[in-house]
Design a protein around this motif. Structure first.
Motif, PDB file in Angstrom:
ATOM      1  N   GLU A 132      -9.420  -5.670  11.694  1.00  0.00           N
ATOM      2  CA  GLU A 132     -10.417  -4.844  11.030  1.00  0.00           C
ATOM      3  C   GLU A 132     -10.576  -5.280   9.581  1.00  0.00           C
ATOM      4  N   SER A 133     -11.823  -5.318   9.120  1.00  0.00           N
ATOM      5  CA  SER A 133     -12.091  -5.667   7.732  1.00  0.00           C
ATOM      6  C   SER A 133     -11.691  -4.511   6.818  1.00  0.00           C
ATOM      7  N   VAL A 134     -10.908  -4.815   5.773  1.00  0.00           N
ATOM      8  CA  VAL A 134     -10.488  -3.811   4.794  1.00  0.00           C
ATOM      9  C   VAL A 134     -11.447  -3.798   3.615  1.00  0.00           C
ATOM     10  N   ASP A 135     -11.772  -4.987   3.103  1.00  0.00           N
ATOM     11  CA  ASP A 135     -12.753  -5.140   2.036  1.00  0.00           C
ATOM     12  C   ASP A 135     -13.336  -6.537   2.149  1.00  0.00           C
ATOM     13  N   ARG A 136     -13.962  -7.024   1.089  1.00  0.00           N
ATOM     14  CA  ARG A 136     -14.673  -8.301   1.162  1.00  0.00           C
ATOM     15  C   ARG A 136     -13.747  -9.489   1.398  1.00  0.00           C
ATOM     16  N   TRP A 191      -8.103  -8.269   5.476  1.00  0.00           N
ATOM     17  CA  TRP A 191      -8.204  -7.790   6.847  1.00  0.00           C
ATOM     18  C   TRP A 191      -6.888  -7.161   7.276  1.00  0.00           C
ATOM     19  N   MET A 192      -6.983  -6.171   8.172  1.00  0.00           N
ATOM     20  CA  MET A 192      -5.777  -5.614   8.778  1.00  0.00           C
ATOM     21  C   MET A 192      -5.663  -6.177  10.183  1.00  0.00           C
ATOM     22  N   ILE A 193      -4.509  -6.859  10.459  1.00  0.00           N
ATOM     23  CA  ILE A 193      -4.291  -7.433  11.783  1.00  0.00           C
ATOM     24  C   ILE A 193      -3.520  -6.443  12.653  1.00  0.00           C
ATOM     25  N   GLY A 194      -3.274  -6.828  13.919  1.00  0.00           N
ATOM     26  CA  GLY A 194      -2.705  -5.913  14.903  1.00  0.00           C
ATOM     27  C   GLY A 194      -1.372  -5.320  14.530  1.00  0.00           C
ATOM     28  N   THR A 195      -0.562  -6.013  13.718  1.00  0.00           N
ATOM     29  CA  THR A 195       0.754  -5.500  13.327  1.00  0.00           C
ATOM     30  C   THR A 195       0.680  -4.520  12.167  1.00  0.00           C
ATOM     31  N   SER A 218       2.381  -5.665  20.203  1.00  0.00           N
ATOM     32  CA  SER A 218       3.292  -6.164  19.182  1.00  0.00           C
ATOM     33  C   SER A 218       3.646  -7.608  19.477  1.00  0.00           C
ATOM     34  N   ALA A 219       3.962  -8.338  18.408  1.00  0.00           N
ATOM     35  CA  ALA A 219       4.331  -9.745  18.567  1.00  0.00           C
ATOM     36  C   ALA A 219       5.570  -9.883  19.434  1.00  0.00           C
TER      37      ALA A 219
END
Length: 458
Positions: free
Chosen positions: A143-147, A150-154, A218-219
């Motif tokens: 998910e995009s946090v800002d320009r 990003w926030m990844i799955g973990t 999770s990884a």
């Protein structure tokens, strides 16, 4: 055949924004050791070499902070890459973080050929589009946090550059320029001719590429033990060797009657026949130990005195047997060295080779042990040795990051000796980045100190 180009010098300026390193790697040397404290960029230096060797990895070049890197080679050629960054201005203090445009400038120099220049650009703003954000959410599970973040799955927050690095294969498939499409084809060809194999610090787990919708796992749950993966890989290699042997055997058996009836002027002696047969029996025992041959094959009673036709029949048989057994020679040499080194290190257990499972552990009392019973240090040792023996191509440059991880001091002391034995068999050169004085101590002539006081120390 043209001699293979070898890396002979590495220069980098502005690594991590502060370090300048110059490393000489003379062509005759089989390895060098990069030694220094944490934070001087040893791992990133290896990453730069890998990014400029084999398939061009632009995402790695954009990820590593550096100003200029030059790789020099034994044939007099060199590749220089300069990096420039430009931030887009923020209009108001409370605006989101600025997007960044990064430029890479390539210069390839080769003796007797025109200089080749090229450049490419990475603009984080292009990953801000609603179309890319939607694709990244659906396919990558991020998910995009800002320009620029990003926030990844973990749950970790990463920059756009790190996002491209972590999901390089998926994003490269969507945006082919990350495979180096915009770089001059002569430079891509030059880079692709320099084979490199990187052994990273995180080498015990392998993360498969999940299907869409599976990225939020999770990884740890998605990870497969590298030891188990290599066990399956060895089982595959054993099966392939057996198939090749079977094909060779069928071809030789088909022509055996014709060849055995041919007149031969080089009639061997009884002593030559016995010696060759004894050598083949020893080879059979070695192949039986790695489950490639059945040790119960019937023996031949060789007469003390033989007629010419008997010698001809037996010699033709021995020639065929040698060709059949030779299909196993490369695999036998590698597996034998793996077992020899591992079994000299492991306590109260030994490594065996199993045709079906590849790798098998047996306790000193004879009971079966699962590969998961290995300690972290034992797994690191096994994975490192297997990777070097079976996954490195002849003539490649091997980059090894922190081989000392989880290894006992006595194992660290023997690491370079093991590395040299493997390198002699597989035929590769290596750059070893380490903190361990046990690894570096005996090889000061091959050691290059990196760090703020390196120049003063020299």
């Amino acid at each position: 055949m043209t001699p293979r180009r070898k890396l002979s010098e590495i220069q980098v300026r502005g690594l991590l924004g502060r370090f300048d390193h110059q490393i000489s790697f003379p062509e005759p040397d089989e390895f060098i050791i990069l030694h220094g404290p944490n934070g001087v960029g040893k791992t990133m230096l290896l990453e730069l070499i890998r990014a400029l060797s084999g398939p061009l990895q632009l995402y790695s070049l954009f990820r590593v902070p550096f100003s200029e890197v030059i790789l020099g080679y034994s044939d007099g050629s060199s590749l220089k890459v300069c990096r420039r960054s430009q931030q887009q201005p923020t209009l108001l203090p409370d605006e989101e973080p600025e997007a960044t445009t990064q430029h890479l400038f390539f210069t390839l120099t080769r003796p007797g050929l025109p200089e080749v220049d090229s450049q490419t650009v990475f603009d984080t703003e292009e990953y801000n589009s609603p179309r890319f954000r939607d694709w990244a959410s659906r396919i990558l599970g991020v998910e995009s946090v800002d320009r620029n973040n990003w926030m990844i799955g973990t749950g970790e927050i990463v920059s756009t550059v790190d996002l491209v690095y972590r999901y390089a294969e998926r994003i490269s498939a969507r945006s082919p320029r990350w495979a180096g499409e915009k770089v001059h084809p002569e430079i891509r060809k030059f880079v692709g001719q320099n084979d490199v194999h990187l052994i990273e610090t995180q080498r015990l787990l392998t993360l498969p590429a999940p299907e869409p919708g599976e990225y939020r796992r999770s990884a740890q749950s998605a990870a497969t033990s590298k030891v188990e993966e290599f066990g399956r890989d060895l089982a595959r290699r054993l099966a392939e060797a057996l198939a090749e042997n079977s094909q060779t055997s069928q071809e030789l058996d088909r022509t055996y009657p014709r060849r055995v009836l041919q007149f031969r002027s080089d009639s061997p002696t009884e002593e030559q026949i016995r010696q060759r047969y004894a050598e083949q029996n020893e080879l059979r025992k070695s192949l039986s130990a790695i489950s490639l041959l059945d040790e119960k094959v019937g023996k031949i009673d060789i007469p003390q005195k033989m007629e010419a036709w008997q010698r001809n029949v037996l010699w033709t048989y021995l020639e065929d047997t040698e060709k059949k057994l030779s299909t196993f020679s490369d695999l036998l040499a590698k597996v034998s060295l793996l077992r020899e080194i591992v079994n000299a290190r492991f306590l109260y257990k030994r490594l065996e080779i199993d045709r079906r499972r590849g790798l098998r552990l047996v306790s000193d009392e004879g009971s079966e042990l699962g590969l998961s019973m290995l300690s972290s240090g034992e797994q690191h040792e096994l994975v490192l040795l297997y990777d070097l023996l079976f996954n490195v191509q002849p003539g490649a440059l091997v980059l090894i990051d922190e081989p000392e991880i989880s290894l006992h001091v006595s194992w660290q002391k023997r690491f370079i000796d093991d590395l040299r034995r493997i390198a002699k068999l597989v035929k590769f050169r290596s750059v070893v980045a380490t903190h361990s004085p046990q690894i570096a101590a005996r090889w000061r002539s091959r050691m290059i100190s990196l760090g703020p006081d390196a120049d003063a120390a020299e």
